[in-house]
Design an enzyme around this catalytic site. Sequence first.
Site, PDB file in Angstrom:
ATOM      1  N   ARG A  57      97.920  67.660  86.138  1.00  0.00           N
ATOM      2  CA  ARG A  57      96.373  67.282  86.409  1.00  0.00           C
ATOM      3  C   ARG A  57      95.663  68.219  85.376  1.00  0.00           C
ATOM      4  NH1 ARG A  57      97.948  67.501  92.788  1.00  0.00           N
ATOM      5  NH2 ARG A  57      98.630  65.170  92.653  1.00  0.00           N
ATOM      6  N   ASN A  59      93.713  62.788  95.067  1.00  0.00           N
ATOM      7  CA  ASN A  59      93.065  63.906  94.293  1.00  0.00           C
ATOM      8  C   ASN A  59      91.905  64.476  94.862  1.00  0.00           C
ATOM      9  OD1 ASN A  59      94.747  65.275  91.980  1.00  0.00           O
ATOM     10  ND2 ASN A  59      95.122  63.299  91.618  1.00  0.00           N
ATOM     11  N   PHE A  91      97.946  57.476  87.835  1.00  0.00           N
ATOM     12  CA  PHE A  91      99.098  58.632  87.738  1.00  0.00           C
ATOM     13  C   PHE A  91      98.570  60.122  87.871  1.00  0.00           C
ATOM     14  CE2 PHE A  91      99.940  57.772  82.883  1.00  0.00           C
ATOM     15  CZ  PHE A  91      99.114  58.647  82.684  1.00  0.00           C
ATOM     16  N   GLU A  92      99.635  61.056  88.220  1.00  0.00           N
ATOM     17  CA  GLU A  92      99.481  62.165  88.303  1.00  0.00           C
ATOM     18  C   GLU A  92      98.513  62.268  89.611  1.00  0.00           C
ATOM     19  OE1 GLU A  92     100.673  64.869  86.808  1.00  0.00           O
ATOM     20  OE2 GLU A  92     101.011  64.033  84.673  1.00  0.00           O
ATOM     21  N   GLY A  93      98.989  61.458  90.663  1.00  0.00           N
ATOM     22  CA  GLY A  93      98.212  61.271  91.891  1.00  0.00           C
ATOM     23  C   GLY A  93      96.917  60.699  91.717  1.00  0.00           C
TER      24      GLY A  93
END
Lengths: 580, 256
Positions: free
Chosen positions: A268, A413, A406-408
Amino acid sequence: MLNAAGTPWMPRGGGFLLDATAPGQVFTPEDFSEEHRAIARTTDEFWRNEVEPHLEAIQRQEPGAAVSVLRKSAELGLTAVLVPDRYGGMELDLASAMIVAERVARDGSYAAWHGAHSGIGTIPILLFGTEEQKQTYLPRLVSGELVGAYCLSESHAGSDALAARTRATLNAEGTHYLLNGQKMRITNGGAAGLFTVFAKIDGEQFTAFLVERGYPGLSTGAEEKKMGIKGSSTTAVYFDNVPVPVSNVLGEIGRGHVVAFNILNLGRLKLGPFAVGGAKQTLGDSLRYAKERHAFGKAIGEFGLIQHKLAEMAIRLFAAEAISYRVTGDVQLRLAGFSWDKPGAAATMMKALEEFAAECSFVKVFASEMLDYVVDEGVQIHGGYGYHQDYAVERAYRDSRINRIFEGTNEINRLLAAGILLKRSRRGQLELVEAVKKLESEIGAGKIPGEPDPVARSKKIFLLCLGVAYRRFKDTLDQEQEVLAGLSGLAMGAYAMESVTLRAARMKSAGEMARVFVQDGMAQMENTARGILAACLEGEPLRATAGVLHRFAEVELVNTIELRRRIASRLLDAGKYVVD
Amino acid sequence: MKIIVAIKQVPVRDSVLQVDASGKWIRESELSFEVNEPDAYALEEALQLKERYGGEVIALCAGPARVSQAIREALAKGADRAIHVESDDLGAADSLGIARLLASAIRSEQPDLVLTGLQSDDLGYGQTGVIMAELLGFPHSTIIMQVEAAGSSVRVKRELENGWFQWMELPLPAVLTIQSGISKLRYATLMGIKKARTKEVKRLSAAELGGLAAPVLSVEKVYLPQKTKETQMLDGTPAEAAAALVEKLRFEARVL
């Protein structure tokens, strides 16, 4: 490091909400060392010479095109910035890794190849691997001989990763686990030689495995057809009784979530420079176009509305840079004296990142939304040509969108960041309750707004809403997604405004960007806060609290139209994103 | 073979240039700098010679604190050590003044070979290397494309005009000025950048090297090229536009 008063100071996760920070206490791109700048130049040169000429081949997914560029980057050390020397890595600091990330991210497709390989493809082994696993795999990943991939998502398990159905069963001899199942949307799937795969042993114990492409029963699907980053490889990975030696279990059995979640903080944070790199490219393209394209007898860059867009793109870019490198600097302060040779080095690294988990989420959310804004306005500045595939901005527009997913996802987040702040408060690591009480007694005593600095008041807006929301929902606050996301947005807004102001304080003309950012940011914060207050209060208490909020959100108005024109003129003169 | 490579730091090529208040130079405060391109090829040639024949490569650079960037780059690419001739006022110096400083720094090193770019991308005089050779009492050759060591001498390929070349031999020590584009430049790898941390950089002041002489040659004025071309669009039907064009060619351009 010492604070403004000369006493020792160490940044802490969420601490920005309570503590005052002085300009010299945040790391910014202006603080890059000569070595950092040299790394930046090498990466820029690599981009110009090795990536740019092959962008079309990568975009068309010509076999081997991306991998050969990736291997070239490995020769220069660009794939293994953090990896220790003894495994062939560069063993440089986190800022160096961020600097490289920013400069390989000018194109979304190549960024995906490079980022997935050097990030989620390599870092899990670095942080969780046994010495034998590290010696077996890291040098081959570092050299690019093996391309790395990370297999977490499944068709029905995306954000809800622990719902994975891929299973692992120990064979009768106790030598191998047999993997069965399928993973979806795996970046680098088509070319990866090593997969970090998450599966449940006997359907229960969520565990990570290192799986080589050559193991029997492993296969990958066709390239998935995506909206953007079409030059990146994204496939399904199938496991049909794939035998994985027991020595290839990564981390502890049943603790795969520890591997999965710890990697995400770094991922992130790195999304910050990735988005910044892409945005710089698009802003540069847009500036050039605005100077060249004429309408009604002059360059379109001379028109106020185009200047507004260019300036706003740069302001948000400046802010994303400010928070990305501030978190990087804070993590590095926590890593003072760090060495991979010390026992527990990996745990130290993870702890430093975890300390700033909320800030890493802010970087991810803010930077991905910044990039989406920049590419959207980039298309708009290009007019009809922006909709045409002959122009780079059309691709950038499509490529950007995945960053919010993506990446949460940004929604996950936002919830995570609010949850982390509340958790730190419950654990006594962050004195939010005390701060809320202090603020409430100040308000009771009529000390409103009590503070001339809008950045300091932005934190009060967060505390005011937190107090109100907690009284209303108490222990069920974590069920109130909209309120939590709102609180998260307020904390993120305060963090961004403070970071921008602190960075600009040490610069020549960036103060103009900071003034615009704070004025608009406060209005946005007031709007978010009104939504929270109205969900928690009614009648006279709502009216009274909204009045307090309004006092907190006051700013000395500046002429942002004039300021944006000046910012845009400087950008147009330079022909690219430069700040001083 | 002990090789000294003299490098200069110049503004990056795509810089937007503005003339400074004196009218005699460009505003440097907002510029980024890089290694002069022909000098980068000189360094590459030196590193290749070292790889072939062994020895040592020493980077030599004169200028203010900012040139440490160029020095670090040379070290990161593989130079063994460096000499920084520290001076803040080289802007007003001429080729002779700078060549004197460089020659003085070179003399005590007693190199076998001195390489530098054939000219600089900013001023482009193409003189410093040649004057330096004269001051050192070394033979020199210019616009070199290839270098081969032959015992106590070097064989070099010089570029002439019209695609012609000349091979010649010079006794060592010698000064060669290197042509741009003769090879593929290597990168400063991240490992190289890291190794450069511990390499020696010797700092010498202009005073220690005999001082910077008053210039014989000075710049009177720099200015941006004047744009004189102007485009006019002729409106109307093709026949009307053609008639208007003929009229302009006849009465304004007076070519018909």
